[in-house]
Design an enzyme around this catalytic site. Structure first.
Site, short mmCIF file in Angstrom:
data_model
loop_
_atom_site.label_atom_id
_atom_site.label_comp_id
_atom_site.label_asym_id
_atom_site.label_seq_id
_atom_site.Cartn_x
_atom_site.Cartn_y
_atom_site.Cartn_z
N GLU A 91 11.90 21.98 3.98
CA GLU A 91 12.37 21.03 2.98
C GLU A 91 13.87 20.76 3.08
O GLU A 91 14.35 19.73 2.60
CB GLU A 91 12.01 21.52 1.58
CG GLU A 91 10.53 21.44 1.29
CD GLU A 91 10.19 21.73 -0.16
OE1 GLU A 91 11.10 22.12 -0.92
OE2 GLU A 91 9.02 21.54 -0.53
N ASN B 225 8.01 -3.75 3.34
CA ASN B 225 6.60 -3.49 3.57
C ASN B 225 6.16 -3.86 4.99
O ASN B 225 5.51 -3.06 5.68
CB ASN B 225 5.78 -4.28 2.55
CG ASN B 225 4.29 -4.10 2.70
OD1 ASN B 225 3.81 -3.01 2.94
ND2 ASN B 225 3.55 -5.19 2.58
N ASP C 291 7.78 18.46 -7.07
CA ASP C 291 7.76 19.67 -6.25
C ASP C 291 6.81 19.42 -5.09
O ASP C 291 5.61 19.65 -5.18
CB ASP C 291 7.29 20.86 -7.10
CG ASP C 291 7.32 22.17 -6.33
OD1 ASP C 291 7.80 22.17 -5.18
OD2 ASP C 291 6.86 23.19 -6.87
N GLN D 34 8.34 26.71 3.33
CA GLN D 34 8.66 25.57 2.49
C GLN D 34 10.17 25.38 2.38
O GLN D 34 10.68 24.26 2.54
CB GLN D 34 8.04 25.75 1.09
CG GLN D 34 8.25 24.56 0.18
CD GLN D 34 7.71 24.81 -1.21
OE1 GLN D 34 8.09 24.11 -2.15
NE2 GLN D 34 6.85 25.78 -1.39
N HIS E 275 0.83 -1.20 0.00
CA HIS E 275 0.00 0.00 0.00
C HIS E 275 0.87 1.26 0.00
O HIS E 275 1.90 1.32 0.66
CB HIS E 275 -0.86 0.06 1.25
CG HIS E 275 -2.01 -0.89 1.27
ND1 HIS E 275 -1.86 -2.25 1.39
CD2 HIS E 275 -3.35 -0.66 1.22
CE1 HIS E 275 -3.05 -2.83 1.41
NE2 HIS E 275 -3.98 -1.88 1.31
N GLU F 190 13.12 15.48 -3.75
CA GLU F 190 12.79 16.25 -4.96
C GLU F 190 13.88 16.13 -6.02
O GLU F 190 13.57 16.00 -7.21
CB GLU F 190 12.55 17.71 -4.60
CG GLU F 190 11.27 17.95 -3.82
CD GLU F 190 11.05 19.41 -3.48
OE1 GLU F 190 9.88 19.81 -3.38
OE2 GLU F 190 12.03 20.16 -3.32
N ASP G 116 14.22 18.15 0.08
CA ASP G 116 15.04 18.60 -1.04
C ASP G 116 15.71 17.44 -1.75
O ASP G 116 15.78 17.39 -2.98
CB ASP G 116 16.11 19.60 -0.57
CG ASP G 116 15.55 20.98 -0.29
OD1 ASP G 116 14.45 21.30 -0.78
OD2 ASP G 116 16.23 21.75 0.43
#
Length: 291
Positions: A282, A160, A268, A278, A129, A262, A259
């Protein structure tokens, strides 16, 4: 950041966010309905739409599916989601039993292959999941919704059942302590090591086995205007693990920054959060408790 965040309100009860492009627009807070308080409750993309996904059949590698229980960007050619986003609050946690009704998602566009509940059979990987079953126990219908295969990835069993299960349990502990959580989970890369060894695809190549599995968790005290309440002091937990049966059970050792996730994924994340907050959250790596 790779995508531009643009917030659009369709109505104050839905507070729906749609993000497109590559460069961030100035922060636009959630709309305030007549009489006062802005409402974010159960908007599954309150923290943003990480890839600018839309329900456009012409975008099969970034197709938006919005369920009452979670939202996701689906990648038709990988047969798994790019990311899944959801909110955990006390109202979502109840006594409904685990339904275990793994099944194809028939809301996918006509003509698209539907991954089946049996597609991972014998592969050495769990049907893992993204939005966990135990995060949706307020009703049988809510729990059942988490068993759609568009919410699954091929996940190494120990990844998992141990590492991620422990992190998921900890998240619910935080909710029971008086918090609400916004969670975004995804995966990237190709090739994981399950109980039968290294595998790159399943189901005759229709399902990609990811190399890495990540999650970002925003922890807030219960309240309103949730994206706007994120500040430099908000606890944010970002985790990035190998999809490998030999990984450690201790999820805390896989903490990283948003960061970094990303940079690895091109997404983003948290794009609806005010820019200054933010940037601050981040860049941090969580050092808080793990149980």
């Amino acid at each position: 950041m790779t995508y531009r965040a643009q917030t659009v309100a369709s109505c104050w009860l839905a507070a729906s966010l749609l993000l497109t492009g590559c460069i961030k627009e100035p922060y636009d807070p959630a709309p305030t309905p007549p009489g006062g308080t802005a409402i974010d409750d159960d908007n599954m993309m309150t923290m943003g739409n990480p890839s600018g996904a839309t329900a456009d059949v012409g975008q099969p590698t970034n197709y938006l599916l919005v369920k009452p229980q979670y939202a996701l960007s689906y990648h038709r050619d990988r047969g798994i989601p790019n990311w899944v986003s959801w909110r955990i609050a006390a109202s979502w946690l109840g006594s409904a039993d685990r339904q275990d009704d793994f099944r194809a998602d028939n809301t996918l566009p006509a003509g698209w292959y539907q991954v089946q509940g049996s597609s991972y059979s014998g592969s050495g990987f769990d049907r893992g999941h993204n939005c966990p079953s135990a995060d949706r126990t307020s009703s049988v219908a809510d729990n059942s919704a988490t068993f759609l295969m568009t919410n699954m990835i091929p996940q190494a069993p120990n990844n998992n059942q141990q590492t991620w299960a422990d992190l998921e349990n900890y998240c619910r502990t935080l909710v029971r302590a008086g918090n609400e959580l916004y969670v975004i989970m995804g995966s990237y890369g190709k090739g994981g090591t399950g109980s039968n060894g290294l595998v790159t695809t399943l189901d005759n190549g229709r399902v990609t086995v990811p190399k890495r599995v990540w999650k970002v968790i925003v922890v807030l005290p219960v309240g309103n205007n949730d994206a706007a309440r994120v500040s430099a002091s908000t606890r944010l937990i970002a985790v990035d693990t190998p999809n490998d049966n030999g990984l450690s059970r201790a999820w805390g050792q896989y903490r990283t920054s948003v960061d970094a996730i990303e940079a690895a994924t091109g997404l983003d994340l948290l794009s609806a959060v005010p820019p200054a907050a933010q940037a601050a959250v981040e860049a941090k790596v969580d050092a808080g408790p793990v149980n």
